[in-house]
Design an enzyme around this catalytic site. Structure first.
Site, short mmCIF file in Angstrom:
data_model
loop_
_atom_site.label_atom_id
_atom_site.label_comp_id
_atom_site.label_asym_id
_atom_site.label_seq_id
_atom_site.Cartn_x
_atom_site.Cartn_y
_atom_site.Cartn_z
N GLU A 4 0.84 -1.22 0.00
CA GLU A 4 0.00 0.00 0.00
C GLU A 4 0.87 1.25 0.00
OE1 GLU A 4 -2.84 -0.40 3.23
OE2 GLU A 4 -4.12 -1.70 2.01
N ASN B 243 -11.94 -4.67 17.46
CA ASN B 243 -11.81 -5.03 16.05
C ASN B 243 -11.92 -3.83 15.12
OD1 ASN B 243 -11.41 -7.69 16.71
ND2 ASN B 243 -13.58 -8.21 16.56
N GLU C 3 -5.81 -7.53 -1.17
CA GLU C 3 -6.36 -7.66 0.19
C GLU C 3 -7.86 -7.41 0.14
OE1 GLU C 3 -4.53 -5.18 3.14
OE2 GLU C 3 -2.49 -5.73 2.55
CA CA Z 1 -10.27 -8.60 18.54
#
Ligand code: CA
Length: 586
Positions: free
Chosen positions: A183, A296, A281
């Protein structure tokens, strides 16, 4: 940006329903709409960079019959063709303690590559040319290259690439593709000037051609939805005469625009520059839940597009559609899923898991990364931000969605059936003017906000960091490594408002806060009149408090604010406050 937050709030109940839909139904009956005319040699890749660190942390993987197996064999048995591994030059401190994120160097690539070769899988080598994570926001040179000028750096990059690939070749690892950088939109190995970057890319490509002549040479960019960006880079590469085969793109459906757009921009690359194209990706969550006590990157509350539910079937549908799209782009050679097995290390608390992340490098970063990246990894180190996007549950058993890759060519089940995404909600009407001054902190100053600071130590200031802002680039930041030390009110007083009814809203995100007492509040003539509780969960999950129907008589003074008190956990309570607004109600 603001609008999207509103929409996310409105969608939340629908999403929770979607998430709670029975996972069990998907277990036996994964529906896969056939991908027509999928080329035999189409690359179905899986990035498994964290594998060795996961195994050292005690993680085990199982096949669909419940037998423990080498993850590489499970991949091969389920239609995966390539394994991708990132490579950092030296992700260790002077005492040999790993920075985390899999402690990925050429040694881990070698070990994973040898195992992959046993099962007929090819390797995609993803050189970051850094000692830790490189992406559009980070592209620090390896410590060993610090102080080198651009041409010496190109020479060092050539030597390093050559030596690394020789290590793989000499062990008979089947290298299918080599990425020169990860990237690289904004920089490579500490250089931001394309006059310096292009010779480095050329040096890397030359090393690949010399050592692995069969391997494809790839460049890797991201933000395909940013119109004109890819042509800009492709022009630079063409005008320089860079020798490469594949123009690779990240494509995360929640962040990177539509599949139609992806198809358009990559088709342009193939047509105008004659290059092969690939999604290097991609991913989609099978659940909104976290399983390892480390927040997350994508969850029910986070910003992004949701064309699929966060379910096992939704994950399969999302990836299937990326494959279908790339397979029908001229020159489209494949896709690679990112970190499809980076699951929890299995402990019952943050502390228990943290001990493993620190020792084995199985979290995204360890505290030891501070010597290289003190401001980010060295402070916010922790576990997997991707466990809800794996193809395995928290115990290492495969999800039905892993069957996708072997079912693409035939299709499976009713060919028209598809779990549908939650219906889009109506957008709120155009916003009336914000009656607060500097509601988004974009002046870069605190004024006219008043801070009532009862914190002990830590940080509390207006900060310029776009990725941590809900709107613009500034926000109010707090962080405190000590327990029970975050305690403040932030408020603004507005006078001379006409009589009427008002609505106040403010947003917060944060994490590692432990027990909290956070609320938005409204005072009239200095007297507390309304409060609305707020919560922080993980990075990028903004919680917006809305206090409507604030009736105000002429001459009354209105004060709006947010009060924050945190116990703290992990590396210390932190958070961001942004987008405060006071508006007249219709
Ligand atoms: Ca996690």
């Amino acid at each position: 940006m603001r609008k999207k937050t509103w929409i996310a709030m409105l969608l939340l109940p629908a999403l929770l329903l979607a998430v709670c839909a029975p996972l069990a139904a998907a277990e036996d009956t994964l529906h896969v709409i056939q991908v027509k005319d999928l080329p035999e040699d189409f690359i179905l890749g899986m990035d498994l960079s964290s594998l060795l660190a996961e195994e050292r942390s005690g993680v085990r993987y199982f096949d669909f019959d419940g037998r423990e197996k080498d993850l590489l064999q499970i991949m091969a048995d389920n239609g995966i063709t390539h394994i991708r591994v990132r490579v950092w030059n030296d992700p260790y401190d002077e005492q040999g303690r790993g920075f985390g994120g899999g402690n990925c160097d050429i040694g881990t690539a070698l070990e994973i590559g040898k195992r992959a070769s046993q099962f007929g899988l090819k390797l995609i080598v993803d050189f970051h040319y850094s000692d830790f994570w490189a992406d559009p926001g980070k592209y620090k040179a390896p410590r060993a290259w610090e102080g080198l000028d651009a041409s010496a750096k190109a020479q060092a990059l050539y030597a390093y690439t050559r030596e690394s690939l020789e290590t793989l070749r000499d062990a008979d690892v089947d290298v299918g593709m080599v990425q020169i950088g990860n990237e690289i939109n904004n920089g490579l190995a500490g250089e931001t000037d394309w006059n310096a970057i292009l010779p480095m890319l050329a040096a890397g490509a030359r090393a690949v051609r010399e050592v692995c002549p069969e391997a494809l040479v790839a460049v890797h960019f991201t933000e395909p939805h940013n119109r004109g960006l890819y042509s800009y880079y492709a022009d630079l590469l063409r005008d320089y005469g860079l020798d490469y085969d594949v123009f690779g793109s990240s494509y995360y459906p929640f962040w990177h625009g539509t599949l139609e757009n992806l198809s358009e921009v990559l088709t342009e690359i193939n047509r105008n520059y004659g290059k092969q194209v690939m999604v290097l990706e991609t991913s989609w969550p099978y659940t909104g839940e976290d399983t390892d006590f480390s927040g997350n990157s994508v969850n029910e509350d986070s910003w992004g597009t949701r064309d699929y539910p966060f379910t096992v079937q939704g994950q399969a549908d999302a990836v299937r559609d990326v494959i279908d799209t790339v397979a029908h782009i001229p020159g489209g050679i494949g896709i690679c899923y990112w970190e499809g097995a980076w699951i929890t290390v299995g402990g019952a608390s943050w502390e228990e898991n943290s001990a493993k992340w620190e020792e084995f490098g199985s979290g995204w970063a360890s505290s030891f990364a501070a010597v290289y990246d003190p401001d980010d990894a060295g402070r916010w180190y922790g576990g997997s931000s991707w466990d809800n996007q794996a193809f395995f549950d928290a115990s290492g058993h495969p999800l039905a969605s892993l069957r996708l890759f072997s079912l693409l060519r035939s299709g499976s089940g009713d060919q028209s059936r598809r779990e549908t995404a939650p219906a889009p909600e109506e957008q709120p009407a155009e916003d009336l003017p914000n009656l607060l001054e500097n509601g988004s902190f974009e002046s870069g100053e605190l004024s006219p906000w008043i801070l009532i600071d009862r914190c002990r130590g830590g940080e509390l200031f207006v900060e310029d960091k776009a990725v941590d802002s809900l709107e613009g680039s500034w926000h109010m930041h707090f962080w405190n490594p000590n327990r029970d030390s975050v305690d403040f009110d932030l408020e603004q007083t507005v006078e001379d408002l006409p009589e009427g009814s008002y609505v106040y809203s403010v947003s917060i995100m944060g994490g590692d806060c432990g027990e909290t007492e956070i609320f938005a509040y409204v005072k009239v003539n200095g007297e507390l009149r309304f409060t609305e509780p707020m919560r922080v969960t993980v990075w990028n999950s903004w919680d917006t408090a809305v206090i409507p129907q604030i009736a105000l008589s002429a001459g009354e003074t209105l004060t709006v604010g947010v009060s924050v008190k945190c116990q703290g956990a992990g590396n210390g309570a932190w958070g961001k406050i942004d987008c405060a607004a006071l508006r007249a109600e219709d």
